[in-house]
Write an enzyme that holds these catalytic residues in place. Structure first.
Site, PDB file in Angstrom:
ATOM      1  N   HIS A  48      27.113  21.995  81.396  1.00 13.28           N
ATOM      2  CA  HIS A  48      27.282  23.274  82.093  1.00 13.28           C
ATOM      3  C   HIS A  48      26.708  24.370  81.204  1.00 13.28           C
ATOM      4  O   HIS A  48      26.994  24.426  80.002  1.00 13.28           O
ATOM      5  CB  HIS A  48      28.773  23.507  82.351  1.00 13.28           C
ATOM      6  N   CYS A  77      33.584  26.394  87.163  1.00 11.63           N
ATOM      7  CA  CYS A  77      32.342  25.902  86.549  1.00 11.63           C
ATOM      8  C   CYS A  77      32.256  24.387  86.553  1.00 11.63           C
ATOM      9  O   CYS A  77      31.180  23.821  86.351  1.00 11.63           O
ATOM     10  CB  CYS A  77      32.209  26.440  85.132  1.00 11.63           C
ATOM     11  N   ASN A  79      25.092  32.155  83.432  1.00  7.63           N
ATOM     12  CA  ASN A  79      26.081  31.179  83.885  1.00  7.63           C
ATOM     13  C   ASN A  79      26.194  31.263  85.411  1.00  7.63           C
ATOM     14  O   ASN A  79      26.720  32.243  85.936  1.00  7.63           O
ATOM     15  CB  ASN A  79      27.425  31.500  83.213  1.00  7.63           C
TER      16      ASN A  79
HETATM   17  N1  ACO Z   1      27.806  44.367  75.004  1.00  9.63           N
HETATM   18  C1  ACO Z   1      28.217  44.918  73.864  1.00  9.63           C
HETATM   19  N2  ACO Z   1      29.430  44.727  73.350  1.00  9.63           N
HETATM   20  C2  ACO Z   1      30.289  43.944  74.016  1.00  9.63           C
HETATM   21  C3  ACO Z   1      29.930  43.333  75.228  1.00  9.63           C
HETATM   22  C4  ACO Z   1      28.637  43.575  75.720  1.00  9.63           C
HETATM   23  N3  ACO Z   1      28.192  43.026  76.874  1.00  9.63           N
HETATM   24  N4  ACO Z   1      30.967  42.608  75.661  1.00  9.63           N
HETATM   25  C5  ACO Z   1      31.956  42.747  74.758  1.00  9.63           C
HETATM   26  N5  ACO Z   1      31.540  43.564  73.768  1.00  9.63           N
HETATM   27  C6  ACO Z   1      32.286  43.991  72.594  1.00  9.63           C
HETATM   28  C7  ACO Z   1      33.768  43.927  72.773  1.00  9.63           C
HETATM   29  O1  ACO Z   1      34.238  45.087  73.445  1.00  9.63           O
HETATM   30  C8  ACO Z   1      34.265  43.844  71.344  1.00  9.63           C
HETATM   31  O2  ACO Z   1      34.250  45.137  70.824  1.00  9.63           O
HETATM   32  P1  ACO Z   1      35.418  45.623  69.812  1.00  9.63           P
HETATM   33  O3  ACO Z   1      35.297  44.713  68.636  1.00  9.63           O
HETATM   34  O4  ACO Z   1      35.053  47.033  69.541  1.00  9.63           O
HETATM   35  O5  ACO Z   1      36.689  45.437  70.576  1.00  9.63           O
HETATM   36  C9  ACO Z   1      33.159  43.045  70.648  1.00  9.63           C
HETATM   37  O6  ACO Z   1      32.015  43.110  71.508  1.00  9.63           O
HETATM   38  C10 ACO Z   1      33.524  41.594  70.383  1.00  9.63           C
HETATM   39  O7  ACO Z   1      34.106  41.071  71.562  1.00  9.63           O
HETATM   40  P2  ACO Z   1      34.510  39.565  71.689  1.00  9.63           P
HETATM   41  O8  ACO Z   1      34.997  39.296  73.068  1.00  9.63           O
HETATM   42  O9  ACO Z   1      35.390  39.181  70.546  1.00  9.63           O
HETATM   43  O10 ACO Z   1      33.071  38.896  71.468  1.00  9.63           O
HETATM   44  P3  ACO Z   1      32.718  37.379  71.354  1.00  9.63           P
HETATM   45  O11 ACO Z   1      31.964  37.142  70.123  1.00  9.63           O
HETATM   46  O12 ACO Z   1      33.887  36.498  71.652  1.00  9.63           O
HETATM   47  O13 ACO Z   1      31.659  37.202  72.545  1.00  9.63           O
HETATM   48  C11 ACO Z   1      31.650  36.336  74.770  1.00  9.63           C
HETATM   49  C12 ACO Z   1      32.060  37.482  73.855  1.00  9.63           C
HETATM   50  C13 ACO Z   1      30.123  36.275  74.802  1.00  9.63           C
HETATM   51  C14 ACO Z   1      32.182  36.589  76.162  1.00  9.63           C
HETATM   52  C15 ACO Z   1      32.196  35.015  74.210  1.00  9.63           C
HETATM   53  O14 ACO Z   1      33.558  35.135  73.942  1.00  9.63           O
HETATM   54  C16 ACO Z   1      31.969  33.874  75.130  1.00  9.63           C
HETATM   55  O15 ACO Z   1      30.869  33.467  75.359  1.00  9.63           O
HETATM   56  N6  ACO Z   1      33.060  33.277  75.658  1.00  9.63           N
HETATM   57  C17 ACO Z   1      32.946  32.197  76.578  1.00  9.63           C
HETATM   58  C18 ACO Z   1      33.181  32.731  77.874  1.00  9.63           C
HETATM   59  C19 ACO Z   1      32.337  32.105  78.937  1.00  9.63           C
HETATM   60  O16 ACO Z   1      31.232  31.642  78.739  1.00  9.63           O
HETATM   61  N7  ACO Z   1      32.890  32.138  80.107  1.00  9.63           N
HETATM   62  C20 ACO Z   1      32.201  31.686  81.222  1.00  9.63           C
HETATM   63  C21 ACO Z   1      33.108  31.017  82.149  1.00  9.63           C
HETATM   64  S1  ACO Z   1      33.829  29.627  81.436  1.00  9.63           S
HETATM   65  C22 ACO Z   1      32.627  28.662  81.168  1.00  9.63           C
HETATM   66  O17 ACO Z   1      31.691  28.653  81.919  1.00  9.63           O
HETATM   67  C23 ACO Z   1      32.712  27.860  79.997  1.00  9.63           C
END
Ligand code: ACO
Length: 325
Positions: A252, A112, A282
């Site tokens: 980003h 990214c 993204n």
């Molecule tokens: N729909 C429904 N539920 C979901 C989904 C989905 N698409 N994805 C995950 N869940 C569930 C998980 O299974 C979990 O369930 P559980 O509690 O029963 O185990 C629950 O939601 C919570 O999961 P978390 O991963 O803890 O959720 P979080 O609040 O952290 O959100 C997310 C997840 C959106 C990926 C977040 O962590 C995030 O944005 N991280 C940054 C990652 C990113 O942007 N990466 C891109 C590349 S790096 C960059 O560009 C910066």
């Protein structure tokens, strides 16, 4: 001398994939995706398109805007992690497509942060006198690198390309600084395990879904906010500015919550921050040049404005740039 942005361009595929479309593919919901990420829809390439096709159109648009002919381009630097082939560089394919026969061309792999790494590299070459005009591109076909059965990742990403033309000019406007960082200790929080030299192509590898992006989202989130904030402060401090001096922050576009947490820590207002992650998701190395082009088209970037940009991604890699528009 400074590297000045004299033209911008972007390309987003026509096909729109909404969160409601994703509800039909995986166990998710529009509300979950919007609440956790701010993403409402993303673009997906046509079957016969890939990264070089999008990059070529974005590059051509940037050159048209700059009034620059392909033969005038001295170097092409393309930030991507979804190139057409493992090698050669997708930048060489773009070079052939646009007819930039006098340019040297190479890709930069910094996930990214790819566009900011490419920008820093091109800026260094121009300032060293190894060319006068550079095309800097960020382009990604992430729809072909995600596992469409993995709800943790497939809802986050999209396809697209953005490009700028940089010209070495005398004066006070242009790229003021670039700050880059990496930490390879975090590799397994965000990476694509196959197929490279470590895990060459195999039926077992396909079964194990090695060619798809893997991510530990919540761990990435924390480091991303911290790193984006620190590297933005680093850029401001190095140039003797504060957040109040910034006219547009173009970060980003990974996730609205990451952006909101970062702008809050930097004490930037909503009016200072450019956000389009809701429309495109993204697009990794492509988010910043797409956002720069959109902000420019919307008249948000005026001569003399101070533009701060910062990125964070797999590697981990992160970086920032300050630009006097
Ligand atoms: N729909 C429904 N539920 C979901 C989904 C989905 N698409 N994805 C995950 N869940 C569930 C998980 O299974 C979990 O369930 P559980 O509690 O029963 O185990 C629950 O939601 C919570 O999961 P978390 O991963 O803890 O959720 P979080 O609040 O952290 O959100 C997310 C997840 C959106 C990926 C977040 O962590 C995030 O944005 N991280 C940054 C990652 C990113 O942007 N990466 C891109 C590349 S790096 C960059 O560009 C910066």
């Amino acid at each position: 001398m400074k590297s000045k942005i004299i033209g911008t361009g972007s390309y987003l595929p026509e096909k729109v994939m909404t969160n409601y479309d994703l509800e039909k593919l995986v166990d998710t919901s529009h509300d979950w995706i919007v609440t956790r990420t701010g993403i409402e829809e993303r673009r997906i390439v046509a079957e016969d398109q890939c990264t070089s096709d999008m990059a070529t159109i974005a590059a051509q648009r940037a050159m048209d805007k700059a009034g620059v002919k392909a033969e005038e381009i001295d170097l092409i630097v393309l930030g991507t992690i979804t190139g057409d082939y493992p090698w050669p560089a997708t930048a060489c394919i773009v070079q052939a497509n646009i007819g930039a026969k006098n340019a040297y061309a190479y890709d930069v792999s910094a996930a990214c942060s790819g566009f900011l790494y490419a920008l820093a590299s091109a800026d260094d070459f121009l300032m060293a006198g190894r060319g006068k005009k550079a095309l800097v591109i960020g382009a990604e076909t992430l729809s072909r690198a995600v596992d469409w059965t993995d709800r943790n990742t497939c809802v986050l990403f999209g396809d697209g390309a953005g490009a700028i033309v940089l010209e070495a000019q005398e004066g006070d406007t242009g790229v003021l600084s670039c700050h880059l960082h990496s930490d390879g200790n975090y590799l397994e929080l965000l990476y694509q395990p196959g197929f490279g030299a470590k895990h060459p192509p195999s039926a077992a590898g396909i079964e194990a879904k090695l060619p798809y992006l893997k991510m530990q989202g919540n761990e990435v989130f924390k480091v991303a906010v911290r790193s984006l904030t620190e590297v933005s402060k680093e850029a401001l401090k190095a140039n003797g500015f504060t957040s109040a001096d910034v006219d547009q922050f173009i970060p980003h576009q990974a996730n609205l919550r990451i952006l909101e947490a970062t702008t809050k820590r930097l004490k930037l207002t909503a009016a200072q921050s450019f956000i389009n992650v809701n429309k495109y998701g993204n697009t990794s190395g492509a988010t910043i040049p797409i956002a720069i082009d959109e902000a420019s088209q919307q008249g948000l970037l005026k001569e003399g404005d101070l533009i701060l940009s910062a990125a964070f991604g797999g590697g981990f890699t992160w970086g920032s740039t300050l630009i006097r528009w």
